[in-house]
Motif scaffolding. Structure first.
Motif, PDB file in Angstrom:
ATOM      1  N   THR A 217       0.844  -1.188   0.000  1.00 63.32           N
ATOM      2  CA  THR A 217       0.000   0.000   0.000  1.00 63.32           C
ATOM      3  C   THR A 217       0.877   1.236   0.000  1.00 63.32           C
ATOM      4  OG1 THR A 217      -0.069  -0.058   2.411  1.00 63.32           O
ATOM      5  CG2 THR A 217      -1.866  -1.139   1.251  1.00 63.32           C
ATOM      6  N   GLY A 219       2.764   4.502   0.958  1.00 67.07           N
ATOM      7  CA  GLY A 219       3.161   5.032   2.254  1.00 67.07           C
ATOM      8  C   GLY A 219       3.538   6.489   2.139  1.00 67.07           C
ATOM      9  N   GLU A 221       6.682   7.558   3.232  1.00 63.02           N
ATOM     10  CA  GLU A 221       8.111   7.632   3.491  1.00 63.02           C
ATOM     11  C   GLU A 221       8.801   8.487   2.427  1.00 63.02           C
ATOM     12  OE1 GLU A 221       6.549   4.748   2.858  1.00 63.02           O
ATOM     13  OE2 GLU A 221       6.303   3.814   4.837  1.00 63.02           O
ATOM     14  N   GLU A 278      11.222   3.366  13.989  1.00 62.13           N
ATOM     15  CA  GLU A 278       9.854   2.872  13.899  1.00 62.13           C
ATOM     16  C   GLU A 278       9.850   1.392  14.257  1.00 62.13           C
ATOM     17  OE1 GLU A 278       8.502   3.472   9.947  1.00 62.13           O
ATOM     18  OE2 GLU A 278       8.858   5.635   9.946  1.00 62.13           O
ATOM     19  N   ASP A 280       7.082  -0.617  14.113  1.00 55.22           N
ATOM     20  CA  ASP A 280       6.198  -1.311  13.176  1.00 55.22           C
ATOM     21  C   ASP A 280       6.404  -0.755  11.779  1.00 55.22           C
ATOM     22  OD1 ASP A 280       4.911  -2.974  15.083  1.00 55.22           O
ATOM     23  OD2 ASP A 280       3.750  -1.247  15.761  1.00 55.22           O
ATOM     24  N   SER A 282       5.731  -0.578   7.769  1.00 58.51           N
ATOM     25  CA  SER A 282       4.594  -0.824   6.892  1.00 58.51           C
ATOM     26  C   SER A 282       4.901  -1.983   5.946  1.00 58.51           C
ATOM     27  CB  SER A 282       4.273   0.428   6.086  1.00 58.51           C
ATOM     28  OG  SER A 282       5.301   0.696   5.142  1.00 58.51           O
ATOM     29  N   GLU A 283       3.851  -2.572   5.392  1.00 62.78           N
ATOM     30  CA  GLU A 283       4.037  -3.658   4.436  1.00 62.78           C
ATOM     31  C   GLU A 283       4.782  -3.178   3.206  1.00 62.78           C
ATOM     32  OE1 GLU A 283       3.385  -7.061   4.290  1.00 62.78           O
ATOM     33  OE2 GLU A 283       3.316  -6.679   6.450  1.00 62.78           O
ATOM     34  N   ASN A 284       4.564  -1.928   2.834  1.00 64.12           N
ATOM     35  CA  ASN A 284       5.277  -1.357   1.697  1.00 64.12           C
ATOM     36  C   ASN A 284       6.783  -1.345   1.950  1.00 64.12           C
ATOM     37  OD1 ASN A 284       5.583   0.074  -0.806  1.00 64.12           O
ATOM     38  ND2 ASN A 284       5.855   1.952   0.373  1.00 64.12           N
ATOM     39  N   ARG A 286       8.457  -3.181   4.180  1.00 66.09           N
ATOM     40  CA  ARG A 286       8.937  -4.571   4.281  1.00 66.09           C
ATOM     41  C   ARG A 286       9.151  -5.181   2.902  1.00 66.09           C
ATOM     42  NH1 ARG A 286       7.069  -7.381   9.494  1.00 66.09           N
ATOM     43  NH2 ARG A 286       6.629  -5.646  10.894  1.00 66.09           N
TER      44      ARG A 286
END
Length: 301
Positions: A217, A219, A221, A278, A280, A282-284, A286
């Motif tokens: 998704t 982000g 960043e 951070e 956690d 984000s899936e993006n 990772r």
């Protein structure tokens, strides 16, 4: 010690490390230590030789989880949380020193505190002598945070570096004279049947925990800063792994493409979390991190 949190890149002297942990815990709490609970995972819950030696040390109780089908630790966080709450409820101790940064322990810490005990975090230091890999939720829940003495790390932890292959080992893998290695053609492979299927290039990045392509998704960043951080973390982990890995570990990594072994994946995620501040990711992020690992693996010999 290695610039990463890759566990296989270090050798630990567990007896002096635990002695140092006990001494520092007693200074922090101004109380005598009841015992040390040492948590780890083991195949089928059976301790290996190293874990057996740890469990035989004075005042040390070995608490083992197991490995799941995906290679991830199972039951370790649950054991820590249950022990923390049970000992607090029973009044077994007044102060608990928790050497962990795992966000999943936050609720257990708060439940233990409800029974009137203090829970203080003891964090591994970064090179800047700051807490490494500690969840902000856990920091907020705990009664305080201390840094493991850098001297303790220097005295009990050492780098692991495998020696380069000898000349005889290098000669052993050279094809005999007159019999050069020939790359099979597509027709050759087709005639061999499905058992000789070619491994596809690792274009899709799989999660080490789920084995499935993550849902990426958008982000927020900074793409340039993120790319630099990811590249630095990947190169540090990859370099540390190659210096410490056995021939078997290198072959296992190659054979497991496109999945990333759990210890390497954990080091990548931990180091990038620490670099970005951070817990956690984000899936993006990772997805980009794991994709860059295989890209650098193929580019850098």
């Amino acid at each position: 010690m290695t610039g990463t949190s890759l566990r296989s890149g270090i050798h630990v002297g567990y007896a002096p490390l635990i002695d140092a942990l006990v001494r520092q815990a007693e200074r922090i709490s101004e109380l005598s230590v009841l015992r040390v609970h040492w948590y780890d995972s083991a195949k089928d819950g059976v301790p290996d030789l190293q874990q057996q030696r740890i469990g035989e040390l004075p005042k040390v109780k070995l608490r083992l989880g197991r490995f799941g089908m995906d290679g991830q630790q199972k039951g370790v966080d649950l054991r820590i949380g249950l022990d923390l709450v049970t000992h607090a409820r029973n009044g077994a101790a007044d102060v608990f020193i928790l050497v962990s940064g795992d966000d999943d322990l936050t609720e257990a810490v708060e439940e233990a505190q409800a029974h009137g005990v203090q829970v203080i975090l003891l964090a591994v230091p970064s090179k800047e002598n700051k807490p490494h890999g500690i969840s902000r939720h856990l920091i907020r829940a705990a009664d305080g945070i201390e840094i493991l003495s850098p001297e303790t790390v220097d005295q009990t932890v050492a780098k692991v570096e495998m020696p380069p292959p000898s000349v005889s080992q290098l000669v052993a893998v050279v094809p005999p004279a007159g019999k050069p290695q020939v790359r099979p053609t597509p027709r050759d492979l087709a005639e061999l049947g499905s058992s000789a299927a070619v491994r596809p290039s690792p274009v899709i990045v799989y999660s080490a925990t789920t084995g499935r392509e993550p849902q990426v998704t958008p982000g927020y960043e900074d793409p340039v800063e993120l790319a630099e951080q990811i590249d630095s973390v990947v190169m540090n982990v990859l370099t540390a792994f190659r210096k410490s890995a056995t021939a078997e570990a290198l072959a296992e990594l190659e054979d497991g493409k496109p999945s990333i072994p759990r210890d390497i994946d954990k080091a990548l995620l931990t180091d990038l979390s620490d670099r970005r501040g951070e817990f956690d990711l984000s899936e993006n992020v990772r997805h980009k991190l794991r994709a860059q690992f295989w890209k650098k693996y193929d580019e850098v010999p």
